[in-house]
Design an enzyme around this catalytic site. Structure first.
Site, PDB file in Angstrom:
ATOM      1  N   TYR A 166     -22.859  26.147  46.305  1.00  0.00           N
ATOM      2  CA  TYR A 166     -22.022  25.160  45.624  1.00  0.00           C
ATOM      3  C   TYR A 166     -20.807  25.787  44.943  1.00  0.00           C
ATOM      4  O   TYR A 166     -19.735  25.189  44.885  1.00  0.00           O
ATOM      5  CB  TYR A 166     -22.838  24.409  44.567  1.00  0.00           C
ATOM      6  CG  TYR A 166     -23.799  23.379  45.094  1.00  0.00           C
ATOM      7  CD1 TYR A 166     -23.966  23.155  46.458  1.00  0.00           C
ATOM      8  CD2 TYR A 166     -24.552  22.609  44.211  1.00  0.00           C
ATOM      9  CE1 TYR A 166     -24.852  22.211  46.926  1.00  0.00           C
ATOM     10  CE2 TYR A 166     -25.448  21.658  44.668  1.00  0.00           C
ATOM     11  CZ  TYR A 166     -25.601  21.457  46.034  1.00  0.00           C
ATOM     12  OH  TYR A 166     -26.477  20.517  46.481  1.00  0.00           O
ATOM     13  N   ASN A 220       0.265  11.048   6.468  1.00  0.00           N
ATOM     14  CA  ASN A 220      -0.518  10.318   7.466  1.00  0.00           C
ATOM     15  C   ASN A 220      -0.051  10.674   8.865  1.00  0.00           C
ATOM     16  O   ASN A 220       1.141  10.555   9.171  1.00  0.00           O
ATOM     17  CB  ASN A 220      -0.333   8.807   7.272  1.00  0.00           C
ATOM     18  CG  ASN A 220      -1.280   8.210   6.250  1.00  0.00           C
ATOM     19  OD1 ASN A 220      -1.063   7.100   5.811  1.00  0.00           O
ATOM     20  ND2 ASN A 220      -2.327   8.908   5.883  1.00  0.00           N
ATOM     21  N   ARG A 246     -18.498  26.035  47.850  1.00  0.00           N
ATOM     22  CA  ARG A 246     -18.294  24.818  48.633  1.00  0.00           C
ATOM     23  C   ARG A 246     -17.723  23.682  47.793  1.00  0.00           C
ATOM     24  O   ARG A 246     -16.973  22.825  48.285  1.00  0.00           O
ATOM     25  CB  ARG A 246     -19.633  24.384  49.238  1.00  0.00           C
ATOM     26  CG  ARG A 246     -19.491  23.364  50.326  1.00  0.00           C
ATOM     27  CD  ARG A 246     -20.787  22.723  50.793  1.00  0.00           C
ATOM     28  NE  ARG A 246     -22.000  23.446  50.523  1.00  0.00           N
ATOM     29  CZ  ARG A 246     -23.189  22.860  50.501  1.00  0.00           C
ATOM     30  NH1 ARG A 246     -23.293  21.555  50.686  1.00  0.00           N
ATOM     31  NH2 ARG A 246     -24.279  23.562  50.269  1.00  0.00           N
ATOM     32  N   PHE A 270      -3.019   6.073  12.145  1.00  0.00           N
ATOM     33  CA  PHE A 270      -3.267   7.482  11.852  1.00  0.00           C
ATOM     34  C   PHE A 270      -4.599   7.975  12.419  1.00  0.00           C
ATOM     35  O   PHE A 270      -4.896   9.165  12.400  1.00  0.00           O
ATOM     36  CB  PHE A 270      -3.287   7.712  10.331  1.00  0.00           C
ATOM     37  CG  PHE A 270      -4.162   6.725   9.607  1.00  0.00           C
ATOM     38  CD1 PHE A 270      -5.537   6.743   9.737  1.00  0.00           C
ATOM     39  CD2 PHE A 270      -3.593   5.733   8.818  1.00  0.00           C
ATOM     40  CE1 PHE A 270      -6.342   5.820   9.102  1.00  0.00           C
ATOM     41  CE2 PHE A 270      -4.395   4.796   8.168  1.00  0.00           C
ATOM     42  CZ  PHE A 270      -5.775   4.845   8.315  1.00  0.00           C
ATOM     43  N   GLU A 287     -12.654   5.258   3.698  1.00  0.00           N
ATOM     44  CA  GLU A 287     -12.331   5.858   4.996  1.00  0.00           C
ATOM     45  C   GLU A 287     -13.669   6.270   5.621  1.00  0.00           C
ATOM     46  O   GLU A 287     -14.061   7.437   5.623  1.00  0.00           O
ATOM     47  CB  GLU A 287     -11.372   7.026   4.789  1.00  0.00           C
ATOM     48  CG  GLU A 287     -10.062   6.526   4.190  1.00  0.00           C
ATOM     49  CD  GLU A 287      -9.185   7.617   3.588  1.00  0.00           C
ATOM     50  OE1 GLU A 287      -9.546   8.802   3.710  1.00  0.00           O
ATOM     51  OE2 GLU A 287      -8.151   7.269   2.990  1.00  0.00           O
ATOM     52  N   TYR A 337       0.822  -1.210   0.000  1.00  0.00           N
ATOM     53  CA  TYR A 337       0.000   0.000   0.000  1.00  0.00           C
ATOM     54  C   TYR A 337       0.859   1.265   0.000  1.00  0.00           C
ATOM     55  O   TYR A 337       1.764   1.420   0.823  1.00  0.00           O
ATOM     56  CB  TYR A 337      -0.939   0.011   1.212  1.00  0.00           C
ATOM     57  CG  TYR A 337      -1.772   1.277   1.316  1.00  0.00           C
ATOM     58  CD1 TYR A 337      -2.840   1.492   0.456  1.00  0.00           C
ATOM     59  CD2 TYR A 337      -1.458   2.263   2.253  1.00  0.00           C
ATOM     60  CE1 TYR A 337      -3.594   2.654   0.542  1.00  0.00           C
ATOM     61  CE2 TYR A 337      -2.204   3.424   2.344  1.00  0.00           C
ATOM     62  CZ  TYR A 337      -3.267   3.619   1.480  1.00  0.00           C
ATOM     63  OH  TYR A 337      -4.007   4.772   1.545  1.00  0.00           O
ATOM     64  N   HIS A 378      -3.272  16.620  -1.997  1.00  0.00           N
ATOM     65  CA  HIS A 378      -3.821  16.669  -0.639  1.00  0.00           C
ATOM     66  C   HIS A 378      -3.761  18.074  -0.031  1.00  0.00           C
ATOM     67  O   HIS A 378      -4.248  18.285   1.084  1.00  0.00           O
ATOM     68  CB  HIS A 378      -3.087  15.672   0.261  1.00  0.00           C
ATOM     69  CG  HIS A 378      -3.512  14.252   0.049  1.00  0.00           C
ATOM     70  ND1 HIS A 378      -3.435  13.613  -1.170  1.00  0.00           N
ATOM     71  CD2 HIS A 378      -4.041  13.333   0.899  1.00  0.00           C
ATOM     72  CE1 HIS A 378      -3.872  12.372  -1.064  1.00  0.00           C
ATOM     73  NE2 HIS A 378      -4.251  12.179   0.188  1.00  0.00           N
TER      74      HIS A 378
END
Length: 505
Positions: free
Chosen positions: A278, A194, A281, A325, A411, A52, A82
């Site tokens: 609160y 990646n 406290r 990744f 994906e 791959y 990309h």
């Protein structure tokens, strides 16, 4: 010189590189590991077995085999295709952190790239060349693809970078720095893309900001306790010993130290308060739960800093394709952090309300105005805090639950971790302003008390604060003071008071 070895990088070192100009290098042992894994890649290239992203396409195109002559072209195409980031650029320091983390991940020695790739990232850091990386475009799997592609683009001499205060073409700046553009070889493009380094860089930097904010929230809460004559009983160690969450115990101990031996009288006699509200406290329980979230985030981030997050990974026996990744571990913790600081900000806003409300503030002037009615005091500052908190509640909605499939449904379940990181960054700024408003109100409230002497630690905190945000007598434009107070908290000038408190304990 910070040496990156792929094994021991820390959040604090990321911050040091991101905000400074610390020199960075790759450790000799890491260079050797990278050389070994590179030899395995070169051997694999001689085989006809598909691997791959080495001799195949990527994503849904993984079944397309590449000829030997196409392999290097594919790596360059990966980087260019990309580069799909949009929006405002990531801050300079986030990009520097991203680069340092990426170099460290490659230094682990299982990415199959030549050592020069990681060394060139260090060269850019050392020369002050910072790629311009758009902030939007990552879904957090297969990692932060678009942001890392824009970083890789600078390595090959394309795209824009920031250099000596100007945005310029990377090709020009590499020449000025005496560096050659890289010629990517097999496996090197995918190994640069990646990974989880964009969301992780933001996470590391924001974690440090939140740790500083935590100290400010504790200190501000202690001053509020003094101004409202709150009882210190809820910080008694016996209470926390029987519910021993580490953060709760840490918060309570810090509050005890800040309030130790306070000369301010508490209400006595028949009107003596048995319990506070609160927001006073339950400070250890709320702040402490947030602190535990910070500790867990730091643990996860430091594992990730030294993890191999690209694909495939190169081992002696095999080159294995997996999913390291995927940003799920980071996305969840980034979402947890946004929820945690929402708690810190929410309880702070409630303390501010109690300081201003004349029915709740133990005899202080309404809205801490010098002349209530003629003046409004801090009335609208609390309105601002409420508006900011409403926005924080939206930002606390998890992004990690919002997966959308990508890449032809290959994906099909992504982390959305970068979205988690970007909204955390916004939320931290809002929380800091909310705590800043409480700090302004608490110090002003104490000024109204005739018996306003407090503990030495809190006196020092107030003194430092007043150097940046002077007191005032009549109504004035508060936004400038609020901005100064927020910057004061961001500066970390209260941090070493916490150290003094720990010593005093």
């Amino acid at each position: 010189m910070i040496q990156l070895d792929g094994m021991s990088f820390s959040v604090d070192e990321v911050v040091a590189i991101a905000y400074g100009r610390d020199q960075v290098s790759i450790a000799p042992a890491a260079l050797e590991r990278m050389s070994v894994s590179r030899r395995f890649v070169e051997e694999a290239m001689l085989s006809t077995q598909p691997v791959y992203a080495l001799n195949t396409g990527v994503g849904l195109l993984a079944n397309i085999a590449l000829g030997h002559a196409e392999i290097e072209e594919m790596q360059i195409n990966l980087v260019r295709s990309h580069c799909c980031g949009v929006g405002d650029p990531l801050p300079h320091e986030v990009v520097r952190g991203l680069m340092a983390i990426r170099a460290n991940v490659l230094a682990k020695g299982v990415s199959g790239i030549r050592p020069v790739i990681a060394e060139r990232i260090c060269d850019l850091l050392n020369c002050g060349i910072t790629p311009v990386i758009p902030s939007r475009g990552s879904v957090g799997a297969s990692g932060d693809l678009a942001p890392l592609a824009h970083m890789a683009l600078a390595l090959i001499g394309e795209g824009d970078v920031e250099y000596e205060g100007e945005v310029r073409p990377a090709s020009e700046c590499l020449v000025l720095a005496g560096l050659e553009p890289l010629q990517l070889q097999a496996k090197e493009g995918i190994s640069l893309l990646n990974g989880t380094q964009a969301m992780l860089s933001i996470g590391c930097l924001q974690l440090k900001e939140i740790e500083t904010l935590f100290v400010a929230a504790q200190t501000s809460a202690a001053i509020t306790m003094e101004a409202l004559r709150g009882t210190p009983v809820p910080f008694d160690p016996r209470l926390h010993k029987v519910r021993p969450h580490p953060g709760q115990m840490h918060s309570a101990q810090h509050m005890r130290s800040l309030l130790a031996d306070s000369p301010i009288p508490r209400t006595q006699g028949v009107n003596r308060k048995i319990q506070d509200a609160y927001c006073l406290r339950c400070i250890p329980q709320v702040h402490g739960a947030a602190w535990d979230t910070l500790r867990e985030a730091r643990r996860v981030f430091e594992i990730e800093l030294n993890s191999a997050t690209d694909n495939p990974l190169v081992f002696e026996e095999d080159i294995l394709s997996g999913g390291n990744f995927h940003g799920a571990p980071l996305a969840l913790n980034l979402d947890y952090l946004a929820i945690a600081i929402c708690q810190i900000a929410g309880i702070s806003e409630r303390r501010t309300e109690r300081l201003l409300n004349p029915t709740l503030n133990e005899g202080l002037p309404a809205f801490l105005a010098s002349a209530p009615g003629i003046e409004s005091g801090l009335m609208i500052a609390q309105v601002t805090a409420a508006g900011l908190y409403a926005e924080m509640r939206v930002l606390a909605t998890p992004a990690s639950t919002g997966s959308l499939p990508t890449s032809g449904n290959q994906e099909d379940f992504v982390s959305m971790g970068m979205t988690s990181a970007l909204k955390l960054e916004q939320s931290v700024k809002l929380a800091r302003m909310i705590v800043a408003i409480e700090l302004m109100a608490a110090t002003r409230a104490l000024d109204f008390r005739e018996d306003s002497d407090t503990t030495p630690l809190l006196q020092e905190a107030i003194r430092r604060f007043r150097e940046h945000v002077p007191g005032w007598s009549k109504d004035c434009v508060l936004s400038t003071r609020m901005t100064s107070a927020e910057k004061f908290i961001a500066s970390g000038l209260l941090n070493n008071i916490e150290v003094q408190a720990s010593v005093a304990a």
